[in-house]
Design an enzyme around this catalytic site. Structure first.
Site, mmCIF file in Angstrom:
data_model
loop_
_atom_site.group_PDB
_atom_site.id
_atom_site.type_symbol
_atom_site.label_atom_id
_atom_site.label_comp_id
_atom_site.label_asym_id
_atom_site.label_seq_id
_atom_site.Cartn_x
_atom_site.Cartn_y
_atom_site.Cartn_z
ATOM 1 N N GLY A 1 8.497 6.569 -10.455
ATOM 2 C CA GLY A 1 8.720 5.389 -11.280
ATOM 3 C C GLY A 1 9.682 4.356 -10.750
ATOM 4 O O GLY A 1 9.789 3.268 -11.325
ATOM 5 N N GLU B 1 9.013 12.492 -7.761
ATOM 6 C CA GLU B 1 7.570 12.277 -7.560
ATOM 7 C C GLU B 1 7.284 10.796 -7.318
ATOM 8 O O GLU B 1 6.523 10.175 -8.054
ATOM 9 C CB GLU B 1 6.791 12.708 -8.809
ATOM 10 C CG GLU B 1 7.024 14.128 -9.280
ATOM 11 C CD GLU B 1 6.435 14.400 -10.671
ATOM 12 O OE1 GLU B 1 6.008 13.453 -11.368
ATOM 13 O OE2 GLU B 1 6.399 15.573 -11.069
ATOM 14 N N PRO B 2 7.862 10.195 -6.294
ATOM 15 C CA PRO B 2 7.672 8.760 -6.114
ATOM 16 C C PRO B 2 6.290 8.423 -5.552
ATOM 17 O O PRO B 2 5.752 9.156 -4.717
ATOM 18 C CB PRO B 2 8.753 8.392 -5.092
ATOM 19 C CG PRO B 2 8.957 9.645 -4.300
ATOM 20 C CD PRO B 2 8.724 10.788 -5.241
ATOM 21 N N GLY B 3 5.715 7.360 -6.047
ATOM 22 C CA GLY B 3 4.452 6.867 -5.499
ATOM 23 C C GLY B 3 4.649 5.450 -5.002
ATOM 24 O O GLY B 3 4.799 5.179 -3.806
ATOM 25 N N ARG B 4 4.744 4.541 -5.978
ATOM 26 C CA ARG B 4 4.860 3.115 -5.661
ATOM 27 C C ARG B 4 5.965 2.805 -4.661
ATOM 28 O O ARG B 4 5.767 2.029 -3.722
ATOM 29 C CB ARG B 4 5.140 2.360 -6.967
ATOM 30 C CG ARG B 4 5.083 0.853 -6.840
ATOM 31 C CD ARG B 4 5.607 0.177 -8.113
ATOM 32 N NE ARG B 4 4.975 0.661 -9.315
ATOM 33 C CZ ARG B 4 3.834 0.175 -9.828
ATOM 34 N NH1 ARG B 4 3.242 -0.850 -9.250
ATOM 35 N NH2 ARG B 4 3.315 0.697 -10.909
ATOM 36 N N ARG C 1 -4.730 -4.992 -10.091
ATOM 37 C CA ARG C 1 -3.393 -5.086 -10.693
ATOM 38 C C ARG C 1 -3.121 -6.411 -11.400
ATOM 39 O O ARG C 1 -2.613 -6.414 -12.523
ATOM 40 C CB ARG C 1 -2.307 -4.789 -9.647
ATOM 41 C CG ARG C 1 -2.382 -3.356 -9.100
ATOM 42 C CD ARG C 1 -1.181 -3.022 -8.219
ATOM 43 N NE ARG C 1 0.041 -3.060 -8.985
ATOM 44 C CZ ARG C 1 0.920 -4.033 -8.951
ATOM 45 N NH1 ARG C 1 0.762 -5.059 -8.135
ATOM 46 N NH2 ARG C 1 1.988 -3.993 -9.714
ATOM 47 N N TYR D 1 -2.542 -5.586 -15.275
ATOM 48 C CA TYR D 1 -1.129 -5.528 -15.699
ATOM 49 C C TYR D 1 -0.443 -6.887 -15.638
ATOM 50 O O TYR D 1 0.777 -6.948 -15.694
ATOM 51 C CB TYR D 1 -0.315 -4.617 -14.762
ATOM 52 C CG TYR D 1 -0.847 -3.250 -14.486
ATOM 53 C CD1 TYR D 1 -1.025 -2.319 -15.507
ATOM 54 C CD2 TYR D 1 -1.115 -2.853 -13.183
ATOM 55 C CE1 TYR D 1 -1.469 -1.046 -15.226
ATOM 56 C CE2 TYR D 1 -1.564 -1.574 -12.896
ATOM 57 C CZ TYR D 1 -1.733 -0.672 -13.919
ATOM 58 O OH TYR D 1 -2.160 0.586 -13.625
ATOM 59 N N CYS E 1 -17.904 -12.226 -11.717
ATOM 60 C CA CYS E 1 -18.233 -12.986 -12.927
ATOM 61 C C CYS E 1 -17.370 -12.552 -14.101
ATOM 62 O O CYS E 1 -17.849 -11.934 -15.055
ATOM 63 C CB CYS E 1 -19.710 -12.798 -13.257
ATOM 64 S SG CYS E 1 -20.735 -13.219 -11.856
ATOM 65 N N GLU E 2 -16.087 -12.822 -14.006
ATOM 66 C CA GLU E 2 -15.127 -12.522 -15.069
ATOM 67 C C GLU E 2 -14.024 -13.566 -14.947
ATOM 68 O O GLU E 2 -13.518 -13.795 -13.844
ATOM 69 C CB GLU E 2 -14.448 -11.148 -14.849
ATOM 70 C CG GLU E 2 -15.346 -9.947 -14.854
ATOM 71 C CD GLU E 2 -15.591 -9.386 -16.248
ATOM 72 O OE1 GLU E 2 -14.922 -9.804 -17.198
ATOM 73 O OE2 GLU E 2 -16.485 -8.524 -16.347
HETATM 74 C C1 LIG Z 1 2.071 7.935 -11.608
HETATM 75 C C2 LIG Z 1 2.972 9.084 -11.614
HETATM 76 C C3 LIG Z 1 4.002 9.172 -10.674
HETATM 77 C C4 LIG Z 1 4.299 8.082 -9.675
HETATM 78 O O1 LIG Z 1 4.791 6.921 -10.284
HETATM 79 P P1 LIG Z 1 5.287 5.697 -9.382
HETATM 80 O O2 LIG Z 1 5.678 4.672 -10.377
HETATM 81 O O3 LIG Z 1 4.142 5.268 -8.550
HETATM 82 O O4 LIG Z 1 6.440 6.178 -8.568
HETATM 83 C C5 LIG Z 1 4.793 10.308 -10.681
HETATM 84 N N1 LIG Z 1 4.580 11.313 -11.575
HETATM 85 C C6 LIG Z 1 3.598 11.253 -12.488
HETATM 86 C C7 LIG Z 1 3.415 12.381 -13.411
HETATM 87 C C8 LIG Z 1 2.768 10.148 -12.532
HETATM 88 O O5 LIG Z 1 1.798 10.101 -13.464
#
Ligand SMILES: *Cc1c(COP(=O)(O)O)cnc(C)c1O
Length: 415
Positions: A238, A272-275, A311, A315, A342-343
């Site tokens: 997050g 658990e980083p993604g973004r 995105r 969002y 077409c949106e």
């Molecule tokens: C989406 C998600 C993440 C990653 O979130 P980011 O904002 O991309 O860091 C981590 N844990 C869980 C359970 C998620 O659903």
């Protein structure tokens, strides 16, 4: 330093001109920087050290080569589906560093995850707990679990990516957590190992994370009083990134703030980083097909669309648009950058001052997370190619889809 820089008026990724990539692979195309992905991952891993593990959230960008890169750097993975599990295994990820999140895990998904020996399930409901216990019992194994607890803190982010409030579908209510833990501890096929939360995405302040952490620590103490020992604390992902001048805490600073709060606690930590690992490591390249200046709006119609990057439509996300070539001989105007779909909601950016001509190429910056992975075949458009750049070398890590790819699973009926 960003991996995307101008050199003599041309936008580069690492040591390659993006224009050269557009010439060689066409547009639209996603381009990722290996150095940028590595740098963000290592910022987490080095700050955390031996105190825990970084489990990259696969859903942010699940290209096999991206997963392979992260696995080679030692990353663990946070998955939310069987498909993501198989991707991680194919890419060389270690099962013992995989954690399984998500509100709707099926028994079949649980079985496969237990078979390969993942590290932990983040269980999101009392009902899921029962199913997991019976699947594990059937297989004669013990499943390690955390409960995903909903700490009821406001992440102060977009409502669609805020997940830690009482009204969200995610996790187990804080008030019920103790009882569900006691139930878990009573089941022989389950082993309670952790406490987990994930309060939202694109958070630009540390305070909601620290508030959530405080609540989890209270729970950990309550559990200890009942004889339930928690080995790890998972704070989810997050952490936000800079799309438009936001100033989220630096990765290392964030990790250190959490470590400080845990200084005299025995638990290890999981993030658990993604973004924050991939967003600013990727761009979407696109080319102007037509210019349509008009009284109300000047539209630049480009070859990328909402099916390629949803995105902005989904969002109201704002992403920077940069020309691949500066100093174009054209009048500067305010443009809406829109796609061919077409949106009316099909736009990538609005009201951007740019010098554009037909054929101008643009980079939609910060597209590495929740970009390609959320793309679709809407309007029967093939999904675009993905390129991973390492210095002067470009690797085509996903081919552009052909029409045959788009219709591969469809069948005509016999009359
Ligand atoms: C989406 C998600 C993440 C990653 O979130 P980011 O904002 O991309 O860091 C981590 N844990 C869980 C359970 C998620 O659903």
């Amino acid at each position: 330093m960003s991996a995307f820089q101008y050199r003599n008026g041309e936008l580069y990724v690492e040591d390659l001109a993006l224009n050269t990539l557009a010439d060689n692979y066409g547009t639209p195309a996603y381009v990722y920087s290996k150095a940028a992905i590595s740098e963000s991952y290592l910022a987490y891993a080095q700050a955390l050290g031996e105190r825990g593990k970084i489990c990259y959230a696969v859903k942010a960008n699940s290209n096999l080569a991206v997963l392979q890169l992260l696995a080679s750097l030692g990353a663990g993975f946070d998955i939310v589906s069987l498909g993501e599990l198989e991707r991680v295994l194919l890419a060389g990820g270690e099962p013992g560093k995989i954690i399984f999140s998500g509100v709707g895990k099926t028994a079949a998904e649980m079985r496969r995850a237990l078979e390969v020996g993942i590290a932990c399930f983040n269980v999101e409901s009392a009902a899921e707990l029962e199913v997991l216990a019976s699947v594990a019992a059937d297989m004669g194994v013990q499943a390690s679990i955390s409960l995903r607890v909903n700490p009821d803190v406001d992440a102060q982010t977009h409502p669609y990516i805020s997940t830690g409030l009482k009204e969200n579908k995610f996790g187990i209510e804080f008030q019920s957590a103790l009882a569900v833990y006691e139930r878990a501890a009573s089941l022989a096929s389950l082993k309670v190992v952790g406490v987990d939360c994930h309060i939202g995405s694109q958070l630009t302040k540390a305070s909601p994370f620290l508030d959530a952490l405080d609540r989890l620590l209270v729970l950990i103490d309550q559990l200890a009083a009942k004889g339930i020992v928690i080995e790890h604390l998972d704070l989810g992902g997050g952490l936000g990134v800079d799309y438009q001048g936001e100033q989220p805490p630096a990765i290392a600073d964030y990790v250190n703030m959490v470590l400080q709060k845990l200084a005299d606690r025995p638990q290890s930590l999981i993030f658990e980083p993604g973004r924050s690992i991939v967003a600013n490591a990727g761009v979407l390249l696109t080319e102007v097909i037509y210019l349509k200046p008009a009284e109300a709006h000047n539209f630049a119609i480009v070859d990328a669309a909402m099916n390629d990057n949803i995105r902005p439509s989904l969002y109201q996300a704002w992403q920077k648009v940069l020309p691949l070539q500066e100093n174009i001989e054209a009048e500067e105007r305010v443009w809406d950058i829109v796609g061919p779909i077409c949106e009316t909601g099909d736009f990538l950016a609005k009201k951007r001052e740019l010098k554009l001509q037909t054929g101008s190429r643009l980079a939609l910056m910060s597209s590495g997370a929740y970009g390609f992975v959320m793309s679709s075949n809407y309007n029967s458009r093939g999904r675009v190619c993905e390129i991973l750049v390492d210095g002067e070398q470009a690797h085509l890590v996903r081919e552009r889809e052909t029409f045959a790819d788009v219709i591969r699973a469809e069948k005509l009926i016999k009359n």
